[in-house]
Design a protein around this motif. Structure first.
Motif, mmCIF file in Angstrom:
data_model
loop_
_atom_site.group_PDB
_atom_site.id
_atom_site.type_symbol
_atom_site.label_atom_id
_atom_site.label_comp_id
_atom_site.label_asym_id
_atom_site.label_seq_id
_atom_site.Cartn_x
_atom_site.Cartn_y
_atom_site.Cartn_z
ATOM 1 N N SER A 1 20.437 48.277 -5.858
ATOM 2 C CA SER A 1 20.348 47.468 -4.644
ATOM 3 C C SER A 1 20.647 48.340 -3.438
ATOM 4 O O SER A 1 21.707 48.964 -3.363
ATOM 5 C CB SER A 1 21.342 46.299 -4.697
ATOM 6 N N ALA B 1 28.426 42.330 -10.358
ATOM 7 C CA ALA B 1 26.975 42.164 -10.219
ATOM 8 C C ALA B 1 26.340 41.720 -11.523
ATOM 9 O O ALA B 1 25.401 40.916 -11.523
ATOM 10 C CB ALA B 1 26.348 43.478 -9.752
ATOM 11 N N ARG B 2 26.834 42.235 -12.642
ATOM 12 C CA ARG B 2 26.264 41.861 -13.937
ATOM 13 C C ARG B 2 26.399 40.359 -14.178
ATOM 14 O O ARG B 2 25.478 39.718 -14.699
ATOM 15 C CB ARG B 2 26.942 42.654 -15.055
ATOM 16 N N ARG C 1 26.580 38.043 -11.832
ATOM 17 C CA ARG C 1 25.670 37.357 -10.917
ATOM 18 C C ARG C 1 24.229 37.410 -11.416
ATOM 19 O O ARG C 1 23.476 36.441 -11.311
ATOM 20 C CB ARG C 1 25.746 37.972 -9.514
ATOM 21 N N ARG C 2 23.840 38.546 -11.978
ATOM 22 C CA ARG C 2 22.456 38.695 -12.414
ATOM 23 C C ARG C 2 22.147 37.874 -13.653
ATOM 24 O O ARG C 2 20.994 37.523 -13.897
ATOM 25 C CB ARG C 2 22.154 40.184 -12.638
ATOM 26 N N GLU C 3 23.161 37.557 -14.441
ATOM 27 C CA GLU C 3 22.949 36.681 -15.594
ATOM 28 C C GLU C 3 22.580 35.266 -15.148
ATOM 29 O O GLU C 3 21.926 34.528 -15.883
ATOM 30 C CB GLU C 3 24.204 36.656 -16.472
ATOM 31 N N TYR D 1 20.920 34.723 -12.264
ATOM 32 C CA TYR D 1 19.855 34.884 -11.273
ATOM 33 C C TYR D 1 18.663 34.006 -11.636
ATOM 34 O O TYR D 1 18.231 33.973 -12.791
ATOM 35 C CB TYR D 1 19.428 36.347 -11.238
ATOM 36 N N TRP E 1 15.065 39.195 -12.406
ATOM 37 C CA TRP E 1 15.768 40.069 -11.458
ATOM 38 C C TRP E 1 15.083 41.422 -11.449
ATOM 39 O O TRP E 1 14.868 42.032 -12.494
ATOM 40 C CB TRP E 1 17.237 40.254 -11.850
ATOM 41 N N THR F 1 15.239 49.041 -13.827
ATOM 42 C CA THR F 1 15.387 47.789 -14.560
ATOM 43 C C THR F 1 16.036 48.035 -15.914
ATOM 44 O O THR F 1 16.913 47.289 -16.350
ATOM 45 C CB THR F 1 14.023 47.106 -14.741
ATOM 46 N N GLU G 1 19.849 48.310 -16.326
ATOM 47 C CA GLU G 1 20.653 47.101 -16.444
ATOM 48 C C GLU G 1 21.165 46.901 -17.870
ATOM 49 O O GLU G 1 22.099 46.144 -18.093
ATOM 50 C CB GLU G 1 19.829 45.886 -16.010
ATOM 51 N N ASP H 1 9.795 38.442 -8.511
ATOM 52 C CA ASP H 1 11.188 38.131 -8.182
ATOM 53 C C ASP H 1 11.228 37.421 -6.834
ATOM 54 O O ASP H 1 11.015 38.044 -5.787
ATOM 55 C CB ASP H 1 11.991 39.443 -8.144
#
Length: 301
Positions: free
Chosen positions: A29, A74-75, A77-79, A81, A85, A113, A116, A208
């Motif tokens: 990001s 962040a991990r 939050r991305r779960e 999303y 993502w 990607t 991640e 996205d």
């Protein structure tokens, strides 16, 4: 005192681009990378006189640990999303030299990607070792672990990346840009047959929107489905959107503008039998940094 402060600022600024490049590879990001670099500056500004003997390594360690803390949250939050993502695109020049194919591949959407999949320490070990040439001993010093542990982190990280490695593609930017031009023409014309001919049989399209704009919540698989999805997408937006061929993350990119607002960035991966992967960024929060840098670079010629 003012002279010392000015010198400290100049010293930090001489490291800024490298620090941003490190943070971006760690976080995927641009906005979070800039915030992490600013936090590193505050640490630098607050350091006691004489505390920092080697500014470069000191800043790398501080920034890496700031990114590790950010990755943990962040991990989670991305779960949650909404939909797919994707990393945040960056404009040319933001990450330093990109002359070699390996340098471009390291910041490609495909690799970012896949990153991640790695744990935060694995991600740090891979970035520091592969992108910045750190030895295993130096990585251990940054992560406060043994050299053997650093070596193992790097080994596990590389294996996880290899297990999900992108399908083989071309590295010729001119060929990719030419194909992207043909792709844009076929999609804009709604020429399904021509569009299908440009796509690999097992092509996948990711989009996205971040839950803020319209986007497919799941990947679109296969040549026929992808061609129909893309033709429909262009049919809805072509009248209001101006398209531009540019570069993002060291690769040819397709920008979509509505007036002065950047509303999409699309990148493609190309294999021997055509376009294998298409990633479309539409989340406005992820486009602001790229749009700002792109305008600045355009104005400076």
């Amino acid at each position: 005192m003012d002279a010392e402060r000015d010198e400290a600022v100049r010293e930090f600024e001489s490291h800024r681009q490298r620090l941003f490049s490190l943070a971006y590879r760690m976080l995927g990001s641009a906005a979070e990378a800039e915030d992490a670099v600013q936090d590193a500056y505050l640490r630098w500004h607050g350091a006691e006189p004489g505390q920092v003997v080697a500014p470069g390594p000191w800043l790398n360690k501080v920034l890496t640990n700031l990114c590790l803390n950010r990755l943990t949250s962040a991990r989670a939050r991305r779960e949650e999303y909404p939909g797919t993502w994707l990393p945040e695109p960056v404009a040319s020049g933001a990450l330093g030299p990109m002359e070699r194919a390996e340098q471009r591949e390291a910041v490609s959407f495909a690799v970012l990607t896949l990153m991640e999949r790695l744990s935060p320490p694995e991600r740090a070990a891979v970035v520091l070792r592969d992108a910045f040439g750190y030895s295993h001993r130096e990585v251990a010093g940054v992560l406060d672990c043994t050299e053997a542990a650093a070596r193992q982190l790097h080994h596990r990280g590389r294996k996880r990346l290899a297990d999900g490695a992108p399908r083989p593609g071309t590295v010729d930017a001119e060929q990719n840009a030419a194909l992207l031009g043909r792709f844009l023409q076929a999609a804009s014309d709604g020429a399904l047959e021509q569009l299908e001919q440009l796509l690999a049989a097992q092509v996948v399209v990711w989009s996205d929107g971040g839950g803020k704009v319209r986007a497919a919540l799941r990947p679109v698989h296969g040549r026929v489905n992808a061609a129909r999805f893309l033709a429909g997408l262009f049919e809805r937006f072509t009248d209001d959107v101006r398209f531009e061929l540019a570069e993002a993350n060291g690769a040819p990119a397709l920008l979509g503008w509505e007036g002065e607002e950047l509303t999409s960035v699309g990148l493609v991966d190309v294999g021997p039998d055509g376009v294998t992967d298409i990633r479309i960024l539409r989340n406005p929060d992820k486009l602001a940094h790229y749009a700002h840098r792109h305008r600045a670079l355009s104005q400076n010629g």
